[in-house]
Design a protein around this motif. Sequence first.
Motif, PDB file in Angstrom:
ATOM      1  N   ALA A  75       0.107  15.116   5.936  1.00  0.00           N
ATOM      2  CA  ALA A  75      -0.234  13.903   5.109  1.00  0.00           C
ATOM      3  C   ALA A  75       0.666  12.720   5.534  1.00  0.00           C
ATOM      4  N   LEU A  76       0.149  11.512   5.662  1.00  0.00           N
ATOM      5  CA  LEU A  76       0.604  10.411   6.088  1.00  0.00           C
ATOM      6  C   LEU A  76       0.678   9.263   5.084  1.00  0.00           C
ATOM      7  N   ASP A  77       1.577   8.285   4.910  1.00  0.00           N
ATOM      8  CA  ASP A  77       1.872   7.461   4.162  1.00  0.00           C
ATOM      9  C   ASP A  77       0.575   6.375   4.465  1.00  0.00           C
ATOM     10  N   PRO A  78      -0.062   5.885   3.418  1.00  0.00           N
ATOM     11  CA  PRO A  78      -1.171   4.849   3.636  1.00  0.00           C
ATOM     12  C   PRO A  78      -0.927   3.988   4.891  1.00  0.00           C
ATOM     13  N   ILE A 103       0.819  -1.358   0.042  1.00  0.00           N
ATOM     14  CA  ILE A 103      -0.077   0.028   0.235  1.00  0.00           C
ATOM     15  C   ILE A 103       0.783   1.234   0.082  1.00  0.00           C
ATOM     16  N   GLY A 104       0.499   2.145  -0.668  1.00  0.00           N
ATOM     17  CA  GLY A 104       1.407   3.393  -0.926  1.00  0.00           C
ATOM     18  C   GLY A 104       2.705   3.058  -1.447  1.00  0.00           C
ATOM     19  N   LEU A 118      -9.974   1.164   2.308  1.00  0.00           N
ATOM     20  CA  LEU A 118     -10.078   2.425   2.599  1.00  0.00           C
ATOM     21  C   LEU A 118      -8.997   3.334   2.484  1.00  0.00           C
ATOM     22  N   ALA A 119      -7.882   2.939   2.880  1.00  0.00           N
ATOM     23  CA  ALA A 119      -6.585   3.915   3.057  1.00  0.00           C
ATOM     24  C   ALA A 119      -5.963   4.152   1.615  1.00  0.00           C
ATOM     25  N   ARG A 120      -6.381   3.494   0.694  1.00  0.00           N
ATOM     26  CA  ARG A 120      -5.687   3.385  -0.547  1.00  0.00           C
ATOM     27  C   ARG A 120      -6.621   4.291  -1.275  1.00  0.00           C
ATOM     28  N   VAL A 121      -7.728   4.776  -0.824  1.00  0.00           N
ATOM     29  CA  VAL A 121      -8.605   5.717  -1.568  1.00  0.00           C
ATOM     30  C   VAL A 121      -8.627   7.111  -0.712  1.00  0.00           C
ATOM     31  N   VAL A 122      -8.981   6.905   0.555  1.00  0.00           N
ATOM     32  CA  VAL A 122      -9.063   7.997   1.540  1.00  0.00           C
ATOM     33  C   VAL A 122      -7.732   8.334   1.988  1.00  0.00           C
ATOM     34  N   PRO A 123      -7.384   9.701   1.819  1.00  0.00           N
ATOM     35  CA  PRO A 123      -5.944  10.124   2.529  1.00  0.00           C
ATOM     36  C   PRO A 123      -5.976  10.249   4.141  1.00  0.00           C
TER      37      PRO A 123
END
Length: 397
Positions: A338-341, A15-16, A369-374
Amino acid sequence: MTRAPVPGAARTWIIGAGSVVYIRSNASVVPLNASATAIWLLCDGFRAIDDIVAEVAEFFGVDPDMVRTEVNSAVAGFTRMGLLLDTEHEPPATDALAARPTAAPVPAPPGFAVAPGMTRIGPFAGLGSAFVVDVEELALAAFIADRLEDLLLSRPAVESDHAVVVRRSDGPDGQRSWAAEIDGRGCGPGADDDGVLQELLTGLVFETVSNRPVTFHAAAVEHGGRAALLTGSWGAGKTTTMLSLLRAGFGYMADEVVVVDPATFVAQPWPSPISQTEEGWRSLGVEPSTPSGCEQYVGWHQPLAASALGFARLAGPAPLGAMVIVVHAPGEPTRLEALDPAYVVAALQPMLLVAAHAREEWCDDLVALARVVPGYRLTVDDLATVPGLIAEVLDRR
């Protein structure tokens, strides 16, 4: 010497720029950055440490001597976490995903007979499931019934699917605690403070729901048709931050539980009474009051219905536009980073309202969810500047 993963010990999502590793032995999540992810994936039982060093160095375009220390440290860490074995031969051909543990469903007791000395309340219904609650003390039963109704649960004229039992015990120092069971299975932590009773009950509600959406211990607000989830460790200032947003015109969605549909990423309102310290309420110009008959159960935090606040408007369902981790960091300025997913997943996973045996399954939805929502890290020094920061990230969506 090669290193092989312990069969069935973990599950990995890319992810990310990195990954998250779910450790089955303790139902926890570890975020890995890009280099740690590369090292973890190369620990396959066939490559020696020197091979891993060479491949990582080639991939990132650096000298092998620069990464050797990091590789050794990462391998030692994975071993301490119970994820790697020392082996000089081919590891067992076990599919880790096929070996994932599953929990057998616990059947509900037939008839839901009331145990001696217990008071039954309900049935209640929420999110497609109905349940009754048996409580050991009459006064506590009335208090719990009031709280469940505060959570907007209805009293359906249908047969219950589940039976919840709440028992109270007083310790030698006079501290009250609760133990809860659902269909004969222990559920949720005991509460040693009256102020966390609502959190315990909320967890019980979601333990009874089948095919449920993803639920977090968090707050949520709405702005411009988008929702922002606010969470953090106890005392980080989640509720205080949320109240500052409500004062600035954001819509109120939830204070304790955020419900998200993993298919649509839409957050549903769960507008329970807002809990805050008496001092905190008075700082907002609100005078808290204790409901009649509940004096002995209401503790340090005083819950007030949103309708009692002149500055709170109720919001409807809204797609999730941001996930914000509120961090208590004295001395740091107000900042939204901003955080890495992968780190968002690791921060939110402990906030899932779910039994330990189901956390891995829910991590699938959390990663999606974390892949789409920052996700963001919020430190607060000046509450007045927070609404502008949250509004800015929601308006980008």
